[in-house]
Design a protein around this motif. Sequence first.
Motif, short mmCIF file in Angstrom:
data_model
loop_
_atom_site.label_atom_id
_atom_site.label_comp_id
_atom_site.label_asym_id
_atom_site.label_seq_id
_atom_site.Cartn_x
_atom_site.Cartn_y
_atom_site.Cartn_z
N ASN B 342 44.35 -17.49 -31.51
CA ASN B 342 43.14 -16.83 -31.96
C ASN B 342 42.04 -16.84 -30.89
N HIS B 343 41.96 -17.97 -30.19
CA HIS B 343 40.92 -18.06 -29.17
C HIS B 343 41.17 -17.05 -28.06
N ALA B 344 42.44 -16.85 -27.72
CA ALA B 344 42.75 -15.84 -26.70
C ALA B 344 42.29 -14.47 -27.18
N LEU B 345 42.50 -14.16 -28.46
CA LEU B 345 42.06 -12.86 -28.99
C LEU B 345 40.55 -12.73 -28.93
N MET B 346 39.83 -13.78 -29.38
CA MET B 346 38.37 -13.60 -29.44
C MET B 346 37.72 -13.65 -28.08
N LYS B 347 38.17 -14.57 -27.20
CA LYS B 347 37.55 -14.63 -25.88
C LYS B 347 37.93 -13.43 -25.05
N GLY B 348 39.17 -12.94 -25.23
CA GLY B 348 39.56 -11.71 -24.55
C GLY B 348 38.61 -10.58 -24.94
N ALA B 349 38.39 -10.44 -26.25
CA ALA B 349 37.50 -9.37 -26.74
C ALA B 349 36.09 -9.55 -26.19
N PHE B 369 20.59 -7.92 -21.83
CA PHE B 369 21.05 -7.50 -23.14
C PHE B 369 19.91 -6.93 -23.99
N GLN B 370 18.66 -7.11 -23.54
CA GLN B 370 17.55 -6.73 -24.40
C GLN B 370 17.58 -5.26 -24.78
N GLY B 371 17.59 -5.03 -26.07
CA GLY B 371 17.43 -3.68 -26.58
C GLY B 371 18.58 -2.72 -26.32
N ILE B 372 19.74 -3.20 -25.94
CA ILE B 372 20.81 -2.25 -25.65
C ILE B 372 21.65 -1.95 -26.88
N GLY B 373 21.37 -2.64 -28.00
CA GLY B 373 22.17 -2.45 -29.21
C GLY B 373 22.17 -1.01 -29.68
N ARG B 374 21.05 -0.32 -29.54
CA ARG B 374 20.95 1.06 -30.04
C ARG B 374 21.65 2.04 -29.10
N HIS B 375 21.73 1.66 -27.82
CA HIS B 375 22.30 2.60 -26.86
C HIS B 375 23.81 2.43 -26.70
N MET B 376 24.30 1.23 -26.94
CA MET B 376 25.74 0.98 -26.80
C MET B 376 26.27 0.40 -28.11
N PRO B 377 26.21 1.17 -29.20
CA PRO B 377 26.53 0.59 -30.51
C PRO B 377 27.95 0.05 -30.61
N PHE B 378 28.92 0.76 -30.05
CA PHE B 378 30.32 0.32 -30.20
C PHE B 378 30.58 -0.97 -29.43
N THR B 379 30.02 -1.03 -28.22
CA THR B 379 30.22 -2.23 -27.41
C THR B 379 29.63 -3.44 -28.10
N LEU B 380 28.38 -3.28 -28.57
CA LEU B 380 27.71 -4.43 -29.17
C LEU B 380 28.31 -4.80 -30.51
N ALA B 381 28.81 -3.79 -31.25
CA ALA B 381 29.49 -4.10 -32.52
C ALA B 381 30.71 -4.97 -32.23
N ALA B 382 31.43 -4.64 -31.16
CA ALA B 382 32.59 -5.45 -30.78
C ALA B 382 32.16 -6.87 -30.46
N PHE B 383 31.02 -6.98 -29.75
CA PHE B 383 30.54 -8.32 -29.42
C PHE B 383 30.21 -9.11 -30.68
N ILE B 460 38.51 1.01 -25.45
CA ILE B 460 39.78 0.95 -26.19
C ILE B 460 40.38 -0.45 -26.18
N PRO B 461 40.55 -1.09 -24.99
CA PRO B 461 41.10 -2.46 -25.02
C PRO B 461 40.24 -3.42 -25.83
N VAL B 462 38.92 -3.28 -25.71
CA VAL B 462 38.02 -4.15 -26.46
C VAL B 462 38.29 -4.00 -27.95
N TRP B 463 38.37 -2.75 -28.39
CA TRP B 463 38.51 -2.54 -29.83
C TRP B 463 39.89 -2.88 -30.34
N VAL B 464 40.91 -2.74 -29.48
CA VAL B 464 42.25 -3.20 -29.90
C VAL B 464 42.19 -4.69 -30.19
N LEU B 465 41.53 -5.45 -29.28
CA LEU B 465 41.42 -6.89 -29.48
C LEU B 465 40.57 -7.23 -30.69
N VAL B 466 39.48 -6.46 -30.89
CA VAL B 466 38.61 -6.72 -32.04
C VAL B 466 39.37 -6.47 -33.34
#
Lengths: 138, 497
Positions: B342-349, B369-383, B460-466
């Motif tokens: 599990n740790h490999a999955l979450m740290k990989g993501a 990271f300040q204020g980028i949530g609105r501009h990169m929604p998919f990336t930050l959702a993955a985080f 894509i790789p990020v979201w596969v892991l997520v």
Amino acid sequence: MNFETQWLQTFFGLYNYWIVVALMMCGLFIVITDGNLIKKVVGLTIFQTSVFILYISMAKVTGATAPIQIEQGTAVYSNPLPHVLILTAIVVSISTTAVALALIVRIKRAYHTVEEDVIQRWDVKKRRSEKRSKPFHE
Amino acid sequence: MSSAQLPILQVIVPLLAAPLCLLINHKLLNWLFTLLVSGFSFVVAALMLWQVSDTGPLSYHLGGWMPPYGIEIRVDQLNAFVALLITAISTLVITSAHTSLENKKDIAPGKHTYFYVAYLLCFAGLLGILVTGDAFNLFVFLEISSLSSYVLIALGRDRRALWASFQYLVMGTIGATFILIGIGLLYMKTGTLNIADLAERLPEMADTRTIFVAFCFFIVGVCLKLALFPLHMWLPNAYAYAPTVVTAFLAASSTKVALYVVVRFVFVVFGVDFSFTTIPLQAVFVTLGTLGVLVASLVAINQQNIKRMLAYSSIAQIGYMVLGLSFGSITGLMASLLHLFNHALMKGALFLTLGAVFYRIGGVSLKHFQGIGRHMPFTLAAFVIGGVSIIGMPLTVGFVSKWYLLQAAIAQGWYLVSVIILVGSLLSVIYIWKVVDAAYFKPALVNQAQLKEAPLSLLIPVWVLVLANLYFGMDTRLTVTLTDQVATQLMHIEVLP
């Protein structure tokens, strides 16, 4: 044989291991305490070499020959396997030293020094300035 | 393809692919080639796991020499499971590597070929450690993977990457030499290097001081590679200044492989009996594991650089895994193996997400990271999902392993340890929240009109892991059954030598 001579015999009979331990401690001591990167690598090599001697001396049988059968009969021979293993370990050690020296060359170019404390001082300074600075989104 | 050749293909293909990359010497082709090799290794690992679960351990005799004289490659459920994980992570990391390495702030232009060569060597070394059935071979593969990971870390653009790499080299070499001493002493006593053979011969002579010393040297050496607290000093800098792809790969694979070595030697070679009764391994692992969880989590809270923060979080998670081993029970071992996966999955993501942020912004400190949530929604959702998984919320993988860990602690009657497991989770809430707070609730610093979502090849790789994080958090049948089987097998070796 009284107790004392027996003890001395064991002590000196294991002289190869004392050499190994002494070299190992010297090597580790240099790696830990010396601030000069080149000397650290030297210490590391001494440390590794002590292990080679450990392997080589443990395979040696007193009065034995190399494991080559010349004529029929039961000759006593030393165990060749640890010697072969150490051949591999020496190669590993050489590559480690090579990578370490290559890194030191690049460290020297980037930091203009090969002293650990100077490098660390630079890094602390850099981290402080990073904390103060404002990043600009590109 | 004959299935008898599978175990050797796992090592030999990446090993031979590395010099071929040097010959190809072309950015795009090298990437495609590495992706192909990694994908092929993944298929081989999957086939091996399927076969091993079906018919029992696979054994391949190198050069046709019978073990214990020749070198054996031996695959059972435990290493097939870890190999599947490593190859899957590697394939996903490499998928994003091409775009990620385009960024000149991540890696110097013109160094791409060296990256792929060192990466494949590291990959081959890690897989070699997993499948080999020979103790000395394990040392050699360990050094192959370590030497190439020093090179990978030194590829970072920041000059501190060089210093981090050198520090890792010194620590890593000391660790590897300790392992060499341990193996030497074992050979001295038993006259064999084959892991299965060692396991058979050791119980007779378990009470000698030589074996005791061999155990200590070996375990300390591997724990240096594992970055168990207080031997973790090399890890934060190495992860923080290496190129992000490298960090993602190393965080998700190299420490996992080291944990596998600990499991193999503690439970199979030395046996539970020796490790837990003759040697106070339990006390050592519980102390270091809990201290690791607490100290590393506290230090993580104070970090400004998110890569460093996650590196400290990794040390805390390693604490959890070691804690799982220390129980010496089937549930504990299971929890540890689950957390490894599990740790490999979450740290990989998470690290791949950082890669995406770095690609767009060029930095990964809290300020970036300040204020980028609105501009990169998919990336930050993955985080956020990855972070929630680290915390251990239900429906994510983090919850599953912590649940089993808690169960094992309570079954043992160690209530203080269970409290510490929960406190560790709470501490991780704090550091993950700091990032979420910065990304979603802080005002943006400068003009962000141009700030776009990360490119698809990174997402894509990020979201596969997520999604894997979520899937294995909800449908635990596969992982739990597998780790349960493995743990039962490992614990039974003690009863039936």
